[in-house]
Design a protein around this motif. Structure first.
Motif, mmCIF file in Angstrom:
data_model
loop_
_atom_site.group_PDB
_atom_site.id
_atom_site.type_symbol
_atom_site.label_atom_id
_atom_site.label_comp_id
_atom_site.label_asym_id
_atom_site.label_seq_id
_atom_site.Cartn_x
_atom_site.Cartn_y
_atom_site.Cartn_z
ATOM 1 N N ASN A 114 0.828 -1.200 0.000
ATOM 2 C CA ASN A 114 0.000 0.000 0.000
ATOM 3 C C ASN A 114 0.866 1.254 0.000
ATOM 4 N N LYS A 129 -0.786 -1.093 -4.828
ATOM 5 C CA LYS A 129 -1.966 -0.240 -4.944
ATOM 6 C C LYS A 129 -1.549 1.200 -5.231
ATOM 7 N N THR A 145 -4.967 -1.163 -9.034
ATOM 8 C CA THR A 145 -4.118 -2.206 -8.467
ATOM 9 C C THR A 145 -3.275 -2.811 -9.584
#
Length: 318
Positions: A18, A95, A105
């Motif tokens: 992330n 992401k 993604t």
């Protein structure tokens, strides 16, 4: 105390990275490492609800593979049928989150370790003390061979009279809707519980009216057709009639993993003999709680959290 009920699922898992900041991925230099994967999320969801959850998979014999293995084992998932393989790197996804909240993604799962799993690797021993088998379309989409593996799983399940649940979990980055429809058509007649999003069944079936869904379920001999519709709640078609339950009001911060959590909640209710309305309420509660926490599986609740959350809305005999 753990449940007397055991569930089995199989599929790929990934390291999710992330971004530490918003914007195009090429300008992001720091990421937070997480673990994701639809089937693993389901297994973790079941384990947190107190069920015995077994996950069947393959992981790269690398540091990321060890991260996933240790994480899942720490969540109480049975890892006895997970193996490390050389030469196949553990899958990754990155992401990207833009300033307006939209995102993308990027998957890096070429030569996924799950490709080394073969139909003959599925043995009857794996089904000992298993009360339900759960499959998803993500596993099927990774490689055509996985369809034969799924059929082998279903074959043994039917021999042992173990019900099979299925979530289409359509991933159009992995295959086309035409390919998905063709594979699903082969499997649907052998599925006892179909857990699908309203948008997914619309893609699969072409239409989503209750009449058309009834025909679809009857044609494929699907005993329980469960429709997930996010903030609109959920509904179920079985035994010739519909049951509906409204969603619980929450302020969502991340919907990733909510469908997997709903599946775990519904299967908990099904195996523990809750009434149909109670099952839907329980599953709605799990799904709602997942959306209040950032991450793929961080928000999957423990059993007491679900009871405490839904007790004001529904009274269930435990």
């Amino acid at each position: 105390m753990s449940s007397r009920f055991g569930v089995l699922t199989l599929g790929d898992a990934m390291i999710t990275l992330n971004p530490a900041q918003t914007g195009p991925l090429r300008f992001v230099s720091q990421f937070e490492r997480k673990v994701g994967g639809a089937e693993l999320n389901f297994a973790i969801g079941c384990a947190r609800l107190g069920m015995r959850a077994k996950w069947l998979s393959r992981l790269g014999k690398d540091e990321f593979g060890r991260v996933i293995y240790n994480f899942a084992r720490g969540e109480g998932v049975d890892m006895c049928d997970v193996a490390y393989v050389e030469g196949y790197p553990t899958s990754l996804n990155f992401k990207e989150i833009r300033e307006d909240g939209s995102g993308k993604t990027f998957y890096y799962r070429y030569q996924s370790p799950i490709l080394t799993l073969e139909p003959e690797d599925i043995t009857e021993r794996m089904f000992e003390n298993i009360d339900l088998v759960h499959l998803t379309g993500v596993f099927l989409a990774i490689n055509p061979k996985n369809v034969r593996i799924a059929k082998r799983v279903i074959e043994i399940s039917k021999q042992k009279d173990i019900p099979v649940s299925f979530d289409p979990n359509i991933r159009l980055k992995l295959w086309t809707i035409e390919e998905a429809r063709a594979v699903y058509a082969e499997l649907f007649p052998y599925i006892d519980i179909l857990l699908t999003g309203l948008d997914e069944i619309r893609l699969i079936n072409g239409v989503d009216s209750e009449e058309s869904l009834e025909k679809f379920a009857n044609l494929n001999n699907i005993d329980q057709l469960v429709i997930k519709d996010g903030a609109n709640g959920s509904k179920l078609y079985t035994n010739g009639r519909w049951y509906k339950k409204e969603a619980f009001p929450v302020i969502p911060v991340d919907t990733v993993g909510a469908g997997d959590g709903f599946d775990a909640g519904y299967i908990y209710g099904y195996l523990h003999g809750l009434s149909i309305e109670e099952r839907l309420a329980f599953a709605n509660g799990v799904g709602a709680l997942v959306t209040t926490v950032l991450g793929d599986n961080e928000g999957l609740p423990y059993l007491e959290e679900v009871w405490n959350f839904i007790q004001d809305e529904v009274v269930i005999e435990r």
